[in-house]
Scaffold this motif. Structure first.
Motif, PDB file in Angstrom:
ATOM      1  N   UNK A   1      16.199  26.752  57.795  1.00  0.00           N
ATOM      2  CA  UNK A   1      16.399  27.543  59.012  1.00  0.00           C
ATOM      3  C   UNK A   1      17.867  27.501  59.445  1.00  0.00           C
ATOM      4  N   UNK A   2      18.454  26.308  59.403  1.00  0.00           N
ATOM      5  CA  UNK A   2      19.867  26.173  59.780  1.00  0.00           C
ATOM      6  C   UNK A   2      20.740  27.021  58.869  1.00  0.00           C
ATOM      7  N   UNK A   3      20.471  26.985  57.564  1.00  0.00           N
ATOM      8  CA  UNK A   3      21.319  27.727  56.639  1.00  0.00           C
ATOM      9  C   UNK A   3      21.106  29.233  56.783  1.00  0.00           C
ATOM     10  N   UNK A   4      19.870  29.651  57.024  1.00  0.00           N
ATOM     11  CA  UNK A   4      19.599  31.075  57.238  1.00  0.00           C
ATOM     12  C   UNK A   4      20.416  31.597  58.414  1.00  0.00           C
ATOM     13  N   UNK A   5      20.442  30.854  59.509  1.00  0.00           N
ATOM     14  CA  UNK A   5      21.220  31.283  60.677  1.00  0.00           C
ATOM     15  C   UNK A   5      22.701  31.384  60.327  1.00  0.00           C
ATOM     16  N   UNK A   6      23.196  30.421  59.574  1.00  0.00           N
ATOM     17  CA  UNK A   6      24.596  30.452  59.155  1.00  0.00           C
ATOM     18  C   UNK A   6      24.867  31.672  58.277  1.00  0.00           C
TER      19      UNK A   6
END
Length: 300
Positions: A147-152
Motif C-alpha cells: 500500500x505504501x509503495x502504491x501511493x508512492x
C-alpha cells in the motif's frame, strides 16, 4: 546461458515457458526483463490493459529504456477502444510463445491479468500444459508495505504526466470506462475533476480538492486491485499442474522506504534476482528440481 530452450541432446523434454505473476506494483516487469536478458528470452505481455495503445503512464507500460533491448510481444498493439477477450489473449499469446520458441529463445510471460493467464494455461483441455513445461514465479509483498509503495508510485505517475494523459483522452459526453484502455485505473477516477475543469465553473481551490480526491481514489482502487490479484494467484497456486513459487519482495519495499535507492537495488539483487536466477536456471536445465531455500513455495 547458451542452450536451446526446452531441449537438450538425447532428451525429449517439453519446451519451457516462464511466467512472472504478481499484483500490480510488485516488480513483475523488472524481473521479467532481467530473466529474459539472462536466459536469452523475450517477454510476452499478459496485462489486459497494457495490450492497448495509449496512456503509457496511467497503464504503467514498461519504457523502452527499461526494456533494455528485450523484445516484447502484445504490448500496446491494439487500438485504445478495441475489445480483447481472454480467448483472444489465449490465441495470440499462444502464437507469440510458439514464435519465441521457434527462434530458439525463452518465452517469459508477464502481467497481472490472471484471468488471461489461466485462460492460456488451462483452457482448451489444458493444451498449453500438455505442450509446455511451465514455471510460475510470483512476486508478492505484505499488503501494508505494498500500500505504501502504491501511493508512492501513484504520486510519481502524477509527476510524470498522469493528469495530462487523462485530459488527452477525456470524452465528457460519452466516456465509456468499460472498454479497452479506458478501463485502466486512473481514467474513470479523473472524470469529475476533468469535467469541472472543462466546464469552467469551479474555482482554483475546488479544482485542487477534486484533483486530490481523484488521486486518493486512484491509490485506494489500486490497492484494492492488488489484493484481488494476490487472491487470484493464491487460488491458482492450489490448482493441479501449477508450480507457483512465491518470492517475497516485502524487504525490497521496506528497504526503499527506510534506506533509499542504493539499499533498494542491493536488496532486490540479493533477495529477488539471485535466487530467481538460480531457480530459472535449475528449471531450464533439470526439470523437477526444487528451488533454492530463499524462494518460498506459494502459500496454500
Amino acid at each position: 546461458m547458451t542452450m536451446e530452450h526446452g531441449r537438450a541432446a538425447g532428451t525429449t523434454r517439453k519446451p519451457k515457458v516462464v511466467f512472472v505473476l504478481g499484483a500490480t506494483a510488485t516488480g513483475k516487469s523488472k524481473l521479467a526483463v532481467a530473466i529474459a536478458k539472462r536466459f536469452d528470452g523475450e517477454v510476452v505481455n499478459a496485462d489486459k490493459i497494457q495490450v492497448h495503445a495509449g496512456a503509457p503512464v496511467i497503464t504503467n507500460k514498461v519504457t523502452e529504456e527499461d526494456m533494455a533491448g528485450v523484445p516484447h510481444h502484445l504490448l500496446g498493439v491494439l487500438p485504445a477502444d478495441a475489445e480483447f477477450t481472454a480467448e483472444d489473449f489465449r490465441r495470440k499469446a499462444g502464437r507469440a510463445v510458439a514464435r519465441v520458441l521457434a527462434a530458439g529463445r525463452l518465452p517469459v510471460v508477464a502481467g497481472g491479468s490472471n484471468t488471461y493467464i489461466e485462460e492460456l494455461v488451462d483452457r482448451d483441455n489444458a493444451a498449453f500444459r500438455e505442450r509446455y513445461d511451465a514455471l510460475f514465479v510470483w512476486t508478492d509483498a505484505e499488503p501494508e508495505v505494498l500500500d505504501w509503495y502504491v501511493a508512492l508510485r501513484v504520486d510519481d505517475m502524477v509527476a510524470r504526466g498522469l493528469v495530462n494523459e487523462a485530459r488527452a483522452v477525456f470524452v465528457p459526453d460519452d466516456a465509456d470506462y468499460t472498454r479497452g484502455v479506458r478501463r485502466a485505473i486512473g481514467l474513470p477516477e479523473m472524470h469529475g475533476y476533468l469535467l469541472a475543469e472543462r466546464e469552467g465553473g469551479a474555482g482554483e481551490e475546488e479544482l485542487l480538492a477534486l484533483l486530490a480526491r481523484a488521486v486518493g481514489e486512484i491509490k485506494e482502487n489500486t490497492c484494492r486491485l492488488a489484493r484481488a490479484q494476490a487472491g487470484k494467484i493464491r487460488r491458482l497456486s492450489g490448482l493441479e499442474g501449477w508450480d507457483v513459487r512465491r518470492v517475497d519482495v516485502t524487504p525490497v519495499f521496506a528497504c526503499m522506504k527506510d534506506g533509499g535507492a542504493a539499499c533498494h537495488q542491493e536488496t532486490w539483487r540479493k533477495l529477488v534476482w539471485e535466487p530467481c536466477q538460480e531457480m530459472v536456471r535449475s528449471f531450464l536445465e533439470a526439470p523437477g528440481c526444487r528451488p533454492c531455500s530463499s524462494i518460498r513455495p506459494a502459500r496454500r
